[in-house]
Motif scaffolding. Structure first.
Motif, PDB file in Angstrom:
ATOM      1  N   ASP A 188       0.229   1.339 -11.392  1.00 51.12           N
ATOM      2  CA  ASP A 188      -0.470   2.390 -10.641  1.00 51.12           C
ATOM      3  C   ASP A 188      -1.876   1.959 -10.241  1.00 51.12           C
ATOM      4  OD1 ASP A 188       1.786   3.880 -10.930  1.00 51.12           O
ATOM      5  OD2 ASP A 188       0.968   5.287 -12.398  1.00 51.12           O
ATOM      6  N   SER A 189      -2.572   1.265 -11.152  1.00 52.00           N
ATOM      7  CA  SER A 189      -3.926   0.813 -10.825  1.00 52.00           C
ATOM      8  C   SER A 189      -3.902  -0.326  -9.811  1.00 52.00           C
ATOM      9  CB  SER A 189      -4.672   0.385 -12.096  1.00 52.00           C
ATOM     10  OG  SER A 189      -3.970  -0.650 -12.754  1.00 52.00           O
ATOM     11  N   ARG A 196      -5.405   0.563  -0.759  1.00 51.00           N
ATOM     12  CA  ARG A 196      -6.741   0.578  -0.172  1.00 51.00           C
ATOM     13  C   ARG A 196      -6.970  -0.648   0.708  1.00 51.00           C
ATOM     14  NH1 ARG A 196     -10.893  -1.141  -3.209  1.00 51.00           N
ATOM     15  NH2 ARG A 196      -9.868  -0.396  -5.120  1.00 51.00           N
ATOM     16  N   LYS A 197      -6.523  -1.801   0.234  1.00 47.48           N
ATOM     17  CA  LYS A 197      -6.680  -3.028   1.016  1.00 47.48           C
ATOM     18  C   LYS A 197      -5.827  -2.993   2.290  1.00 47.48           C
ATOM     19  CE  LYS A 197      -9.578  -5.447  -1.499  1.00 47.48           C
ATOM     20  NZ  LYS A 197     -10.857  -5.967  -0.971  1.00 47.48           N
ATOM     21  N   ALA A 198      -4.633  -2.426   2.195  1.00 39.85           N
ATOM     22  CA  ALA A 198      -3.787  -2.288   3.386  1.00 39.85           C
ATOM     23  C   ALA A 198      -4.455  -1.379   4.417  1.00 39.85           C
ATOM     24  CB  ALA A 198      -2.422  -1.748   2.994  1.00 39.85           C
ATOM     25  N   LYS A 199      -5.091  -0.328   3.937  1.00 42.41           N
ATOM     26  CA  LYS A 199      -5.786   0.600   4.832  1.00 42.41           C
ATOM     27  C   LYS A 199      -6.975  -0.071   5.515  1.00 42.41           C
ATOM     28  CE  LYS A 199      -7.433   5.386   4.895  1.00 42.41           C
ATOM     29  NZ  LYS A 199      -7.711   6.601   4.066  1.00 42.41           N
ATOM     30  N   GLU A 200      -7.556  -1.066   4.830  1.00 39.95           N
ATOM     31  CA  GLU A 200      -8.670  -1.820   5.412  1.00 39.95           C
ATOM     32  C   GLU A 200      -8.208  -2.844   6.444  1.00 39.95           C
ATOM     33  OE1 GLU A 200     -10.708  -3.530   2.105  1.00 39.95           O
ATOM     34  OE2 GLU A 200     -11.329  -1.596   1.269  1.00 39.95           O
ATOM     35  N   GLY A 201      -6.891  -3.028   6.560  1.00 44.73           N
ATOM     36  CA  GLY A 201      -6.357  -3.927   7.570  1.00 44.73           C
ATOM     37  C   GLY A 201      -5.821  -5.245   7.040  1.00 44.73           C
ATOM     38  N   LEU A 225       6.237   2.370  -0.433  1.00 48.18           N
ATOM     39  CA  LEU A 225       5.229   1.337  -0.209  1.00 48.18           C
ATOM     40  C   LEU A 225       4.946   1.160   1.282  1.00 48.18           C
ATOM     41  CD1 LEU A 225       6.216  -1.420  -2.825  1.00 48.18           C
ATOM     42  CD2 LEU A 225       4.570   0.450  -3.048  1.00 48.18           C
ATOM     43  N   GLU A 226       6.004   1.194   2.089  1.00 45.25           N
ATOM     44  CA  GLU A 226       5.822   1.062   3.537  1.00 45.25           C
ATOM     45  C   GLU A 226       4.966   2.211   4.080  1.00 45.25           C
ATOM     46  OE1 GLU A 226       6.835  -1.296   5.621  1.00 45.25           O
ATOM     47  OE2 GLU A 226       8.343  -2.450   4.518  1.00 45.25           O
ATOM     48  N   SER A 227       5.126   3.400   3.505  1.00 44.36           N
ATOM     49  CA  SER A 227       4.334   4.552   3.966  1.00 44.36           C
ATOM     50  C   SER A 227       2.852   4.399   3.637  1.00 44.36           C
ATOM     51  CB  SER A 227       4.863   5.845   3.327  1.00 44.36           C
ATOM     52  OG  SER A 227       4.573   5.884   1.936  1.00 44.36           O
ATOM     53  N   LEU A 228       2.552   3.512   2.680  1.00 41.22           N
ATOM     54  CA  LEU A 228       1.164   3.240   2.310  1.00 41.22           C
ATOM     55  C   LEU A 228       0.587   2.060   3.091  1.00 41.22           C
ATOM     56  CD1 LEU A 228       1.479   3.623  -1.576  1.00 41.22           C
ATOM     57  CD2 LEU A 228       0.462   5.262   0.015  1.00 41.22           C
ATOM     58  N   GLY A 229       1.383   1.529   4.021  1.00 37.32           N
ATOM     59  CA  GLY A 229       0.925   0.385   4.810  1.00 37.32           C
ATOM     60  C   GLY A 229       1.219  -0.955   4.171  1.00 37.32           C
ATOM     61  N   ILE A 230       2.006  -0.952   3.086  1.00 39.77           N
ATOM     62  CA  ILE A 230       2.356  -2.174   2.371  1.00 39.77           C
ATOM     63  C   ILE A 230       3.742  -2.629   2.819  1.00 39.77           C
ATOM     64  CG2 ILE A 230       2.793  -3.184   0.097  1.00 39.77           C
ATOM     65  CD1 ILE A 230       0.932  -0.953  -1.034  1.00 39.77           C
TER      66      ILE A 230
END
Length: 513
Positions: A188-189, A196-201, A225-230
């Motif tokens: 989880d951590s 967060r890193k995926a959201k940063e691009g 995971l895909e929904s989180l940008g991963i």
């Protein structure tokens, strides 16, 4: 009621029911032909004889052959049927051709620059070490690297702390490949950082083995995971069809951060690995952190598996970091990434171990959660010990699977009789897979000393020569011995007769476990 409903329709329950239905259908078909038993038995006998000849003349390990020959002879009807379903580890021609194409890209990505110079340097220091490098190069198409600093991590808690630190520093991409991921404190951590890193691009990717995570992750977790940008790949999704293709699991553990830093070793992403959950007593595991050129080798290793699984073929040079070939702080010695795959039918992981055992002059220290080995490894360990080499092995005192732990203990006898010293880790379960020899070379990786790791799974490791981390592996081994109980030959011989019998039977079928 809601929990009961969820339990009844859980993926595991559905898969088990479908597998049972298939087995019952097979048994029913055989029973249906009962009136033609003589003819049916004759056909099965002929098929069994053909399969017997095929097994004997195959290139498989002799103990693996024996484990299938016995049920074929004792129960020709079901033995032949189950061998056809689970024993034929065939590789699809299309998979092999695709892998060869991908491997050519791997070669183009990792060779060049100073790779030839590195081999020459090692050859001048030690022709024996250079031979090991050549073997790994020929089998894995992966060179040895200098310009790499290594940091040995003796516990899951240390690896977890260092992993979070390095993930926070990522600037371009994060690639992760694991056999087991489980929701909890550890994952989880890590997931929070990845999202967060995926959201940063950043290009964030996760690959996990479906069978390894079947009991630890919800069904279709890749969609979350895909929904989180991963970006996510599930290796060999498990389908409830009786087949041998599910023998080949992705047992590797790799983290690559910008191609500059990587982690590998025995540690999966679940709470027992960092002792946040007590599963089998104290969980002792290890990893290695590599900074520099060797990290690029592991990055390419990840990309080849990603492309192989996802059916993509991209230019790896796009991910190549700046600074390849330049010294890094703490650099010392050489590191060679290596992999073991079932596609080439070469036991690379076992042969790396065998080379280290046969070339050891003073000592070889081994840590493994299992000791389910073939005659080649028994002979090598025994010959080394009888030659005066200090051969010591640490295994768990508390096993994670009772039957595998029983088989591990069944292998103690021939080793103890030949002066190999065996220790059990009293506080709990030891999951580390490490070798260290003569203060000069070592291995930290994912390859267990069992038939599945050595012959069936996708595995990886880091071979180390002349690095400062080799002394750290040795010192950790010696410190761990203080928490171990040494198994004596007399104690091993004086166990009850029924335990001896049970272990002997289990050992007979060890290659199939």
């Amino acid at each position: 009621m809601k929990k009961l409903f969820q339990l009844l329709f859980h993926r595991i329950i559905i898969i088990i029911l479908l597998m049972i239905i298939q087995i019952l259908l097979l048994v029913g078909m055989i029973w249906r032909f009962n009136q033609y038993f003589v003819y049916f038995y004759a056909i099965c006998y002929v098929i069994g004889t053909i399969l017997l000849l095929q097994i004997i003349n195959s290139s498989n390990n002799p103990e693996y052959k024996l484990a299938w020959i016995i049920p074929l002879l004792l129960v020709p009807i079901f033995g032949g049927l189950f061998y056809l379903l689970f024993g034929l580890n065939r590789v699809k021609k299309s998979d092999k051709e695709r892998y060869i194409r991908i491997r050519e890209k791997q070669i183009a990505a990792v060779y060049g620059g100073g790779t030839a110079r590195v081999l020459e340097e090692i050859d001048k220091k030690s022709p024996a070490a250079a031979n090991q490098v050549r073997y790994i190069e020929n089998c894995c198409k992966m060179p040895a690297f200098d310009c790499t600093a290594s940091e040995y991590l003796s516990l899951g808690e240390l690896m977890f702390s260092r992993l979070k630190e390095e993930l926070e520093k990522a600037e371009r991409y994060i690639f992760m490949e694991y056999f087991i991921i489980e929701e909890g404190v550890m994952w989880d951590s890590i997931l929070e950082i990845l999202a967060r890193k995926a959201k940063e691009g950043l290009d964030v990717r996760v690959m996990y083995d479906d069978l390894g995570c079947m009991f630890t992750l919800p069904y279709k977790y890749d969609k979350k995971l895909e929904s989180l940008g991963i970006k996510c790949v599930v290796f060999s999704p498990f389908v409830p069809v009786l087949s041998s293709r599910f023998n080949n699991r992705d047992h590797r553990k790799i983290v690559s951060i910008d191609g500059k830093v990587c982690f590998t070793g025995g540690i999966n992403l679940a709470d027992e690995y960092i002792n946040a959950r007590d599963k089998h007593g104290h969980w002792k595991d290890t990893a290695i952190l590599l900074r520099g050129d060797a990290a690029w080798g592991f990055t390419v290793m990840f990309l080849t598996m990603w492309d192989f699984t996802r059916g993509e073929e991209r230019d790896y040079t796009y991910y190549r970091p700046e600074g390849i070939g330049e010294p890094v702080p703490g650099e010392q010695g050489y590191v060679q990434p290596y992999l073991d795959i079932p596609l080439d039918h070469i036991a690379t992981g076992e042969n790396v171990y065998l080379n280290m055992i046969y070339k050891a002059e003073k000592y070889i220290y081994i840590t493994s959660p299992y000791l389910v080995i073939d005659n080649e490894l028994i002979t090598a360990l025994s010959a080394a010990a009888q030659s005066g080499v200090d051969v010591r092995i640490i295994t768990p005192h508390i096993g994670d699977k009772w039957y595998v732990h029983a088989v591990t203990r069944a292998y103690y006898g021939p080793l103890l009789e030949n002066n190999v010293r065996i220790y059990e880790y009293i506080p709990g379960f030891i999951h580390a897979k490490s070798f260290v020899a003569d203060d000069s070379c070592g291995v930290v990786g994912t390859v267990n000393l069992d038939f599945r790791s050595l012959y069936l799974h996708y595995e990886c490791g880091a071979w180390l020569y002349g690095t400062s981390s080799i002394a750290e592996i040795r010192d950790d081994f010696l410190a761990t011995l203080e928490k171990c109980w040494e198994v004596s030959l007399n104690e091993h011989r004086n166990i009850s007769w029924y335990r001896k019998m049970g272990r002997a039977i289990l050992r007979l079928f060890a290659p199939l476990m």
